[in-house]
Design a protein around this motif. Structure first.
Motif, mmCIF file in Angstrom:
data_model
loop_
_atom_site.group_PDB
_atom_site.id
_atom_site.type_symbol
_atom_site.label_atom_id
_atom_site.label_comp_id
_atom_site.label_asym_id
_atom_site.label_seq_id
_atom_site.Cartn_x
_atom_site.Cartn_y
_atom_site.Cartn_z
ATOM 1 N N PHE A 168 -5.200 1.331 -0.977
ATOM 2 C CA PHE A 168 -5.286 1.983 -2.277
ATOM 3 C C PHE A 168 -5.624 0.901 -3.299
ATOM 4 C CE2 PHE A 168 -2.420 4.538 0.249
ATOM 5 C CZ PHE A 168 -2.846 5.842 0.001
ATOM 6 N N ALA A 169 -6.398 1.248 -4.323
ATOM 7 C CA ALA A 169 -6.837 0.250 -5.295
ATOM 8 C C ALA A 169 -6.706 0.785 -6.710
ATOM 9 C CB ALA A 169 -8.277 -0.166 -5.024
ATOM 10 N N VAL A 170 -6.236 -0.099 -7.605
ATOM 11 C CA VAL A 170 -6.174 0.170 -9.041
ATOM 12 C C VAL A 170 -7.340 -0.573 -9.699
ATOM 13 C CG1 VAL A 170 -4.845 -0.211 -11.157
ATOM 14 C CG2 VAL A 170 -3.678 0.467 -9.047
ATOM 15 N N PRO A 171 -8.121 0.068 -10.548
ATOM 16 C CA PRO A 171 -9.215 -0.649 -11.210
ATOM 17 C C PRO A 171 -8.709 -1.487 -12.381
ATOM 18 C CG PRO A 171 -9.220 1.647 -11.887
ATOM 19 C CD PRO A 171 -8.125 1.515 -10.870
ATOM 20 N N GLY A 172 -9.197 -2.719 -12.473
ATOM 21 C CA GLY A 172 -8.891 -3.591 -13.606
ATOM 22 C C GLY A 172 -10.042 -3.601 -14.591
ATOM 23 N N PRO A 254 -2.826 -1.712 -14.283
ATOM 24 C CA PRO A 254 -3.881 -2.727 -14.202
ATOM 25 C C PRO A 254 -3.549 -4.036 -14.897
ATOM 26 C CG PRO A 254 -4.748 -0.597 -14.925
ATOM 27 C CD PRO A 254 -3.263 -0.516 -14.998
ATOM 28 N N SER A 255 -2.593 -4.010 -15.838
ATOM 29 C CA SER A 255 -2.326 -5.195 -16.644
ATOM 30 C C SER A 255 -0.842 -5.254 -16.982
ATOM 31 C CB SER A 255 -3.158 -5.140 -17.936
ATOM 32 O OG SER A 255 -2.864 -6.228 -18.786
ATOM 33 N N PRO A 256 -0.252 -6.463 -17.062
ATOM 34 C CA PRO A 256 1.165 -6.578 -17.426
ATOM 35 C C PRO A 256 1.347 -6.426 -18.935
ATOM 36 C CG PRO A 256 0.261 -8.758 -17.062
ATOM 37 C CD PRO A 256 -0.852 -7.776 -16.764
ATOM 38 N N THR A 257 1.212 -5.204 -19.392
ATOM 39 C CA THR A 257 1.270 -4.966 -20.833
ATOM 40 C C THR A 257 2.637 -5.299 -21.413
ATOM 41 O OG1 THR A 257 1.755 -2.639 -20.355
ATOM 42 C CG2 THR A 257 -0.531 -3.219 -20.781
ATOM 43 N N TRP A 258 3.665 -5.379 -20.569
ATOM 44 C CA TRP A 258 4.982 -5.771 -21.054
ATOM 45 C C TRP A 258 4.972 -7.217 -21.534
ATOM 46 C CZ3 TRP A 258 3.758 -3.780 -16.286
ATOM 47 C CH2 TRP A 258 3.643 -4.681 -15.223
ATOM 48 N N VAL A 259 4.131 -8.059 -20.943
ATOM 49 C CA VAL A 259 3.992 -9.443 -21.413
ATOM 50 C C VAL A 259 3.048 -9.502 -22.611
ATOM 51 C CG1 VAL A 259 3.224 -11.769 -20.794
ATOM 52 C CG2 VAL A 259 4.465 -10.393 -19.129
ATOM 53 N N LYS A 260 1.939 -8.798 -22.527
ATOM 54 C CA LYS A 260 0.951 -8.834 -23.600
ATOM 55 C C LYS A 260 1.471 -8.217 -24.893
ATOM 56 C CE LYS A 260 -2.991 -8.993 -20.470
ATOM 57 N NZ LYS A 260 -4.322 -8.457 -20.120
ATOM 58 N N ARG A 287 12.012 1.770 -11.036
ATOM 59 C CA ARG A 287 12.715 0.547 -10.670
ATOM 60 C C ARG A 287 11.846 -0.702 -10.770
ATOM 61 N NH1 ARG A 287 17.206 0.616 -7.927
ATOM 62 N NH2 ARG A 287 17.320 -1.428 -8.934
ATOM 63 N N LEU A 288 10.513 -0.497 -10.736
ATOM 64 C CA LEU A 288 9.629 -1.659 -10.706
ATOM 65 C C LEU A 288 8.310 -1.330 -11.387
ATOM 66 C CD1 LEU A 288 8.711 -4.470 -9.637
ATOM 67 C CD2 LEU A 288 8.109 -3.340 -7.474
ATOM 68 N N LEU A 289 7.911 -2.188 -12.321
ATOM 69 C CA LEU A 289 6.567 -2.174 -12.878
ATOM 70 C C LEU A 289 5.815 -3.332 -12.241
ATOM 71 C CD1 LEU A 289 7.079 -1.451 -16.691
ATOM 72 C CD2 LEU A 289 6.502 0.142 -14.869
ATOM 73 N N LEU A 290 4.622 -3.060 -11.737
ATOM 74 C CA LEU A 290 3.891 -4.020 -10.913
ATOM 75 C C LEU A 290 2.468 -4.148 -11.429
ATOM 76 C CD1 LEU A 290 3.999 -5.726 -8.278
ATOM 77 C CD2 LEU A 290 3.350 -3.645 -7.040
ATOM 78 N N SER A 291 1.973 -5.386 -11.498
ATOM 79 C CA SER A 291 0.628 -5.587 -12.029
ATOM 80 C C SER A 291 0.059 -6.913 -11.566
ATOM 81 C CB SER A 291 0.661 -5.554 -13.561
ATOM 82 O OG SER A 291 -0.640 -5.789 -14.089
ATOM 83 N N GLY A 292 -1.242 -7.044 -11.724
ATOM 84 C CA GLY A 292 -1.931 -8.320 -11.598
ATOM 85 C C GLY A 292 -2.426 -8.724 -12.973
ATOM 86 N N ASP A 293 -3.710 -9.097 -13.084
ATOM 87 C CA ASP A 293 -4.406 -9.433 -14.320
ATOM 88 C C ASP A 293 -4.109 -10.851 -14.795
ATOM 89 O OD1 ASP A 293 -6.254 -8.565 -16.439
ATOM 90 O OD2 ASP A 293 -4.516 -8.854 -17.730
ATOM 91 N N LEU A 294 -2.852 -11.249 -14.883
ATOM 92 C CA LEU A 294 -2.520 -12.645 -15.134
ATOM 93 C C LEU A 294 -2.362 -13.320 -13.775
ATOM 94 C CD1 LEU A 294 0.031 -12.399 -18.096
ATOM 95 C CD2 LEU A 294 -2.460 -12.696 -18.168
ATOM 96 N N HIS A 295 -3.089 -14.395 -13.559
ATOM 97 C CA HIS A 295 -3.264 -14.942 -12.210
ATOM 98 C C HIS A 295 -2.138 -15.897 -11.825
ATOM 99 C CE1 HIS A 295 -7.750 -14.376 -13.452
ATOM 100 N NE2 HIS A 295 -7.127 -13.225 -13.286
ATOM 101 N N HIS A 296 -0.970 -15.347 -11.693
ATOM 102 C CA HIS A 296 0.198 -16.113 -11.257
ATOM 103 C C HIS A 296 1.253 -15.115 -10.777
ATOM 104 C CE1 HIS A 296 1.299 -15.820 -15.781
ATOM 105 N NE2 HIS A 296 1.837 -14.805 -15.142
ATOM 106 N N TYR A 297 2.423 -15.630 -10.416
ATOM 107 C CA TYR A 297 3.546 -14.758 -10.069
ATOM 108 C C TYR A 297 4.641 -14.962 -11.108
ATOM 109 C CZ TYR A 297 7.784 -13.057 -7.809
ATOM 110 O OH TYR A 297 8.962 -12.414 -7.544
ATOM 111 N N ALA A 298 5.153 -13.853 -11.643
ATOM 112 C CA ALA A 298 6.253 -13.922 -12.603
ATOM 113 C C ALA A 298 7.087 -12.654 -12.470
ATOM 114 C CB ALA A 298 5.736 -14.071 -14.032
ATOM 115 N N ARG A 299 8.406 -12.808 -12.588
ATOM 116 C CA ARG A 299 9.312 -11.653 -12.477
ATOM 117 C C ARG A 299 10.310 -11.672 -13.627
ATOM 118 N NH1 ARG A 299 14.320 -10.544 -9.832
ATOM 119 N NH2 ARG A 299 14.356 -12.673 -8.976
ATOM 120 N N TYR A 300 10.336 -10.553 -14.355
ATOM 121 C CA TYR A 300 11.320 -10.337 -15.418
ATOM 122 C C TYR A 300 12.322 -9.294 -14.939
ATOM 123 C CZ TYR A 300 8.389 -12.845 -18.785
ATOM 124 O OH TYR A 300 7.672 -13.807 -19.456
#
Length: 578
Positions: A168-172, A254-260, A287-300
């Motif tokens: 399955f794929a999410v478009p960025g 598609p994007s970690p809008t919680w960070v942006k 329970r989990l919001l999941l995204s890419g877009d920022l090219h690293h791993y980070a967990r809040y």
């Protein structure tokens, strides 16, 4: 019914291998592989900067006219069920993957292996693979998808194994640059429903997957953060009818809008609207919001929800040392009148770690000029024109008619230099607010280049070249002055990027200019039948840059293997949710 994929209407047709998959390549030649392995995208290449800016501008201006999501209402509205033979499920998540071959294939190779042993944990290959956005760079096209995305994954898993994993794929945002045309042709199909060795499951650019023990995975498409269309909301309204108070939801965006949202308060509004109006009324828990877009791993982390960014699938590394230590989600200063109650989240883990990310930043001096030769050439050309303009004014020479025709107005060059540097600090297409620090740093950067040009002019006029008959001074400047000043100016840009990043300006450009291929990551999930979810964040400190044909010629074996073994490890201990 299939154990691993039980859609409510009709099953996905079995993936059939393509012609090239039936014959393993006999060399690394593109004609044998069926695609051309590409080098990493040089993000500061002048033409690429212009093209990307234009695509972003066109997407902003005409996105509504190119939006194909409204048309997807005519597509299927299936939801899917993914369960393994033991009642549990292994699921993989990778994002930001379609860049240079070495990094992209390193991740694809690991994802395709039947099992990985990571820090003592035996982790079978996921029966489900989720691509979390930006499946291709720099922009969506058939050729780019073939060479940078589908080709490497075809080489990693050429034929479907017996368990028939599903994709399955999410478009960025990069998938959206052609209005989603290539994405839909590749991942949303009514025939030949396979992507390399994975079967393609979804019937739209968004999807809903029922997982073991009443876990659900919902992949949304918000068109680069703009809005959620009505057919998509209607689709998820129907999905929500199957959610209960015991349901636990993973939302892939598609994007970690919680960070942006920390810099752009309205960025999270679309996701918050979805949670508040679609999921919350059912009593189910996100329970989990999941995204890419920022090219690293980070967990809040908060008391009842995890926010994970994992965009390490192949694109250049994005820094972690500038991440906010705390987030308020939704932000208190959002303009949304009916936003959800604000929760505080703590930064619990990141990869690479803060110290290593800072060390990567200092590598800008060595990497910028050699990873971006076109940009260095552009700087050399700019400074050559500046020098000729300054030299003409300093010597007060009228010169011949030909020399006057090829002279460069000094005022025009000064304006271009300072204005370009000012816009570089905050391009018009960039998200977020433009603050005073952007103008101050940008203009200061431009004035620094003017000062460098003045120093270069002073030195050039003390050399004999400028006194030669015309046009020899211009030729000497192009051959000698331009390359030297281009290299020196690239170091000035590198210094600016390092300093500006300390103020939160041009942080992306500091790392995009370096094109760091190492420090990649993906996620492997284990859903147990009792409802326990374990997340294994898998990190790869160094990708492979050497490949050879695989001596194992079985049909499902990867075509290429690394000359030096890849050594995955956990970016942090396994994360357990119940």
């Amino acid at each position: 019914m299939s154990d691993d994929h039980v859609p409510p209407q009709q099953p996905i047709p079995e993936a059939q291998p393509g012609e090239r998959a039936n014959r393993r390549p006999r060399s690394l030649d593109p004609l044998e592989l069926g695609f051309t392995p590409r080098k990493p995208v040089p993000w500061l290449a002048p033409l690429l900067l212009i093209q990307t800016g234009l695509r972003t501008l066109l997407a902003s201006l005409f996105g509504a006219y190119l939006d194909k999501r409204e048309l997807q209402n005519a597509f299927g509205d299936d939801t899917f069920r993914q369960v393994g033979p033991d009642g549990g499920l292994w699921l993989d998540f990778v994002a930001d993957l379609g860049d240079g071959f070495d990094a992209t294939y390193s991740m694809a190779y690991l994802l395709a292996q039947p099992e990985l042993t990571v820090d003592g944990h035996r982790l079978p290959r996921g029966r489900t693979l989720v691509m979390g956005g930006d499946e291709v760079y720099p922009s969506a096209s058939y050729a780019a998808y073939e060479d940078r995305c589908k080709g490497p994954y075809q080489a990693a898993l050429p034929v479907a194994p017996p368990e028939r994993p599903t994709l399955f794929a999410v478009p960025g945002n990069h998938d959206w640059y052609d209005g989603l045309t290539a994405f839909l042709r590749l991942f949303v199909r009514s025939r030949d429903r396979h992507f390399a060795g994975w079967g393609t499951g979804q019937s739209r650019s968004y999807f809903a997957v029922e997982l073991p023990a009443d876990w659900w995975l919902l992949g949304v498409d918000d068109q680069s953060g703009s809005y959620l269309d009505d057919p998509q909301l209607t689709y998820f309204d129907e999905v929500a009818r199957r959610l209960t108070e015991r349901s636990r939801v993973i939302l892939a965006a598609p994007s970690p809008t919680w960070v942006k949202a920390a810099d752009h308060p309205t960025a999270y509004d679309s996701i918050d609207y979805f949670i508040r109006t679609i999921i919350a009324p059912t009593g189910a828990q996100v329970r989990l919001l999941l995204s890419g877009d920022l090219h690293h791993y980070a967990r809040y982390t908060s008391a009842d929800r995890q926010l994970i960014t994992c965009g390490g699938g192949g694109a250049y590394l994005y820094p972690t040392h500038k991440l906010p230590e705390r987030l308020e989600v939704p932000p208190r200063d959002t303009l949304a009148r009916r936003a959800s109650p604000t929760q505080e989240y703590e930064l619990t883990a990141r990869y690479p770690d803060e110290a290593r990310s800072r060390r990567y930043g200092w590598g800008i001096f060595a990497r910028l000029p050699f990873r971006n030769p076109g940009f260095t050439t552009l700087l050399g050309t700019l400074h050559t024109l500046l020098m000729l303009a300054m030299a003409g004014v300093a010597t007060n020479r009228i010169g011949t008619v030909e020399q006057r025709l090829f002279s460069v107005p000094l005022v025009a060059m000064l304006v271009i230099t300072v204005l370009s540097a000012g816009l570089f600090a905050k391009p018009p297409s960039a998200d977020g607010k433009r603050h005073a620090r952007h103008w101050i740093l940008g203009v200061s950067h431009g004035l620094a280049h003017v000062a460098l040009a003045a120093a270069g002019t002073w030195l050039w006029l003390r050399l004999p070249f400028y006194d030669w008959p015309w046009p020899l001074p211009a030729v000497a400047a192009a051959v000698l002055y331009g390359p030297v000043l281009g290299l020196v100016a690239s170091q000035l840009v590198a210094l600016y990027l390092l300093v500006a990043s300390g103020f939160g300006v041009n942080v992306n450009e500091l790392f995009a200019a370096q094109g760091i291929e190492d420090s990649k990551s993906f996620l492997r999930f284990r859903f147990d039948p009792d409802g326990t979810l374990t997340i294994y964040p898998i990190a790869v400190d160094q990708v492979s840059h050497g490949w050879r044909l695989n001596p194992d010629e079985s049909r499902t074996a990867s075509w290429l293997v690394p000359k030096e073994p890849l050594t995955p490890r956990l970016a942090e201990p396994p994360v357990v949710l119940r």
